[in-house]
Motif scaffolding. Structure first.
Motif, PDB file in Angstrom:
ATOM      1  N   ILE A 169       9.938  -8.495   7.613  1.00  0.00           N
ATOM      2  CA  ILE A 169       9.522  -7.850   6.354  1.00  0.00           C
ATOM      3  C   ILE A 169       8.088  -8.242   5.992  1.00  0.00           C
ATOM      4  CG2 ILE A 169       9.955  -7.789   3.861  1.00  0.00           C
ATOM      5  CD1 ILE A 169      12.943  -8.075   4.485  1.00  0.00           C
ATOM      6  N   ILE A 170       7.739  -9.502   6.200  1.00  0.00           N
ATOM      7  CA  ILE A 170       6.385  -9.973   5.859  1.00  0.00           C
ATOM      8  C   ILE A 170       5.336  -9.260   6.716  1.00  0.00           C
ATOM      9  CG2 ILE A 170       4.867 -11.996   6.034  1.00  0.00           C
ATOM     10  CD1 ILE A 170       7.448 -13.624   5.171  1.00  0.00           C
ATOM     11  N   VAL A 171       5.625  -9.114   7.995  1.00  0.00           N
ATOM     12  CA  VAL A 171       4.688  -8.379   8.862  1.00  0.00           C
ATOM     13  C   VAL A 171       4.597  -6.923   8.411  1.00  0.00           C
ATOM     14  CG1 VAL A 171       4.279  -7.570  11.220  1.00  0.00           C
ATOM     15  CG2 VAL A 171       5.043  -9.915  10.837  1.00  0.00           C
ATOM     16  N   LEU A 172       5.744  -6.353   8.002  1.00  0.00           N
ATOM     17  CA  LEU A 172       5.733  -4.959   7.523  1.00  0.00           C
ATOM     18  C   LEU A 172       4.970  -4.832   6.200  1.00  0.00           C
ATOM     19  CD1 LEU A 172       9.389  -3.818   8.346  1.00  0.00           C
ATOM     20  CD2 LEU A 172       7.258  -3.188   9.518  1.00  0.00           C
ATOM     21  N   ILE A 173       5.038  -5.882   5.365  1.00  0.00           N
ATOM     22  CA  ILE A 173       4.242  -5.858   4.127  1.00  0.00           C
ATOM     23  C   ILE A 173       2.759  -5.769   4.478  1.00  0.00           C
ATOM     24  CG2 ILE A 173       3.495  -7.269   2.164  1.00  0.00           C
ATOM     25  CD1 ILE A 173       6.372  -8.311   1.962  1.00  0.00           C
ATOM     26  N   GLY A 174       2.342  -6.572   5.467  1.00  0.00           N
ATOM     27  CA  GLY A 174       0.948  -6.501   5.916  1.00  0.00           C
ATOM     28  C   GLY A 174       0.613  -5.125   6.473  1.00  0.00           C
ATOM     29  N   ALA A 175       1.541  -4.584   7.279  1.00  0.00           N
ATOM     30  CA  ALA A 175       1.312  -3.250   7.839  1.00  0.00           C
ATOM     31  C   ALA A 175       1.245  -2.200   6.733  1.00  0.00           C
ATOM     32  CB  ALA A 175       2.425  -2.909   8.824  1.00  0.00           C
ATOM     33  N   GLY A 176       2.092  -2.361   5.714  1.00  0.00           N
ATOM     34  CA  GLY A 176       2.054  -1.415   4.590  1.00  0.00           C
ATOM     35  C   GLY A 176       0.738  -1.486   3.835  1.00  0.00           C
ATOM     36  N   ALA A 177       0.217  -2.703   3.673  1.00  0.00           N
ATOM     37  CA  ALA A 177      -1.082  -2.844   3.018  1.00  0.00           C
ATOM     38  C   ALA A 177      -2.173  -2.164   3.835  1.00  0.00           C
ATOM     39  CB  ALA A 177      -1.399  -4.333   2.835  1.00  0.00           C
ATOM     40  N   GLY A 178      -2.098  -2.336   5.158  1.00  0.00           N
ATOM     41  CA  GLY A 178      -3.068  -1.668   6.021  1.00  0.00           C
ATOM     42  C   GLY A 178      -2.920  -0.158   5.974  1.00  0.00           C
ATOM     43  N   LEU A 179      -1.648   0.308   5.912  1.00  0.00           N
ATOM     44  CA  LEU A 179      -1.395   1.751   5.814  1.00  0.00           C
ATOM     45  C   LEU A 179      -1.996   2.313   4.528  1.00  0.00           C
ATOM     46  CD1 LEU A 179       0.082   4.304   6.845  1.00  0.00           C
ATOM     47  CD2 LEU A 179       2.118   3.503   5.592  1.00  0.00           C
ATOM     48  N   PHE A 180      -1.868   1.558   3.448  1.00  0.00           N
ATOM     49  CA  PHE A 180      -2.448   1.986   2.158  1.00  0.00           C
ATOM     50  C   PHE A 180      -3.961   2.175   2.304  1.00  0.00           C
ATOM     51  CE2 PHE A 180      -4.459   0.703  -1.883  1.00  0.00           C
ATOM     52  CZ  PHE A 180      -3.929   1.661  -2.726  1.00  0.00           C
TER      53      PHE A 180
END
Length: 333
Positions: free
Chosen positions: A115-126
């Protein structure tokens, strides 16, 4: 007759000269790392009476680990000709979440690591959505999102606290075992796989010439979006590594990584204009900056003055690397 052998000689040495020219910035970064290590060994040996052992070497690698992954993420973005000023905010956020969730059962921690890696990926996606589809400047988008992610980090963890399970630290950043080198090797492997994919080719093509890449069928928008997303995943993992290293969380601990991730990439030979650079360069740059901290410590530099010397070193190193690379490429033409 004298002109033909000269031309043939230039042609014979052309591949090696071309390779040396292309890798000149990376080689200069390696040279800088060797110099810093030599100074560190000299200072350490003079004061302790022996050379650093396994504990000191693995501790140095552990300290470099968060910056290595932050620099890998930053380098991906820079290769497209962009820049990511939100790295510090993403690390603040993922570091805070890690401190609150990375304990309990093994399954719980593995789930939250993802989930933490996905949070980072989501921030990058934003960031990527605003840059790729909104056609906004990366520096403006990521400067704004930096403040957003910093604010979210303070919502998650208003003050330093939390605790990361000792098993996480011993797995990712154990000073008694070379686990940090294994983690770095995994990061390099992921980069190697990405570099050889169509996405990796597109990243370099866009950095070299965006219009030419588009004309040759590179889906520029999708590549930029994917690049920021993957970069965010690397940076999110860096926040987790920082929490594992410190065994706790701090909603402002990642702030410093915004600038030093850029510095590590530049020192390692990643061109700020895009299209040139490698994962090895980012790793080299991260270790240069980490060993610099050791040099300042054993050089008995006042801790309050360390940012001054670090800043001076970054400016001089970046300028010398760029200048030496330019001169070497001209000489080898």
């Amino acid at each position: 007759m004298t002109g033909i052998p000269a031309i043939q000689q230039r042609r014979r040495r052309s591949p090696a000269a071309h390779g040396l020219s292309q890798n000149a910035p990376l080689l200069l970064g390696v040279g800088l790392l060797v110099l810093m290590v030599a100074i560190y060994l000299g200072l350490y040996g003079n004061q302790i009476g022996r050379l650093p052992g396994n504990f000191e070497l693995t501790s140095t690698a552990d300290n470099a680990l968060p910056l290595v992954f932050a620099a890998l993420g930053q380098s991906l973005v820079i290769l497209t000709g962009g820049i990511d000023l939100s790295v510090g905010g993403v690390m603040d956020l993922t570091n805070s979440v890690s401190a609150l969730e990375m304990h309990g059962s093994t399954g719980h921690m593995l789930l939250w690591a993802v989930i933490i890696v996905l949070i980072g990926a989501g921030a990058g996606l934003f960031n990527g959505l605003l840059i790729a589809f909104g056609r906004l400047q990366p520096i403006l988008v990521t400067l704004g999102s930096l403040a957003i992610f910093q604010g979210l980090a303070l919502k998650v963890l208003p003050q330093p606290g939390g605790q990361v399970a000792s098993g996480v630290t011993s797995t990712l950043a154990n000073p008694r075992e070379p686990t940090a080198f294994v983690v770095i090797a995994v990061g390099l492997l992921l980069w190697w796989l990405l570099r050889r994919s169509s996405l990796g080719i597109g990243i370099y093509a866009i950095g070299n010439d965006r219009q030419a890449a588009r004309a040759n069928g590179v889906p520029v928008t999708r590549v930029v979006l994917a690049t920021y997303t993957i970069s965010g995943a690397f940076v999110g993992f860096a926040g987790l590594l920082l929490a594992a290293q410190t065994t706790g969380g701090d909603p402002t601990a990642g702030d410093v990584f915004t600038l030093i991730s850029i510095a590590a990439a530049v020192i390692g030979g990643v061109s700020l204009t895009g299209g040139r650079g490698s994962a090895a360069g980012a790793v080299v740059g991260a270790f240069v900056l980490t060993v610099l901290v050791n040099v300042l410590f054993f050089g008995h530099v006042d801790p309050l003055e360390e940012p001054l010397y670090e800043g001076l070193f970054l400016v001089v190193a970046a300028a010398l690397t760029a200048l030496a690379g330019l001169l070497l490429r001209r000489r080898l033409r």
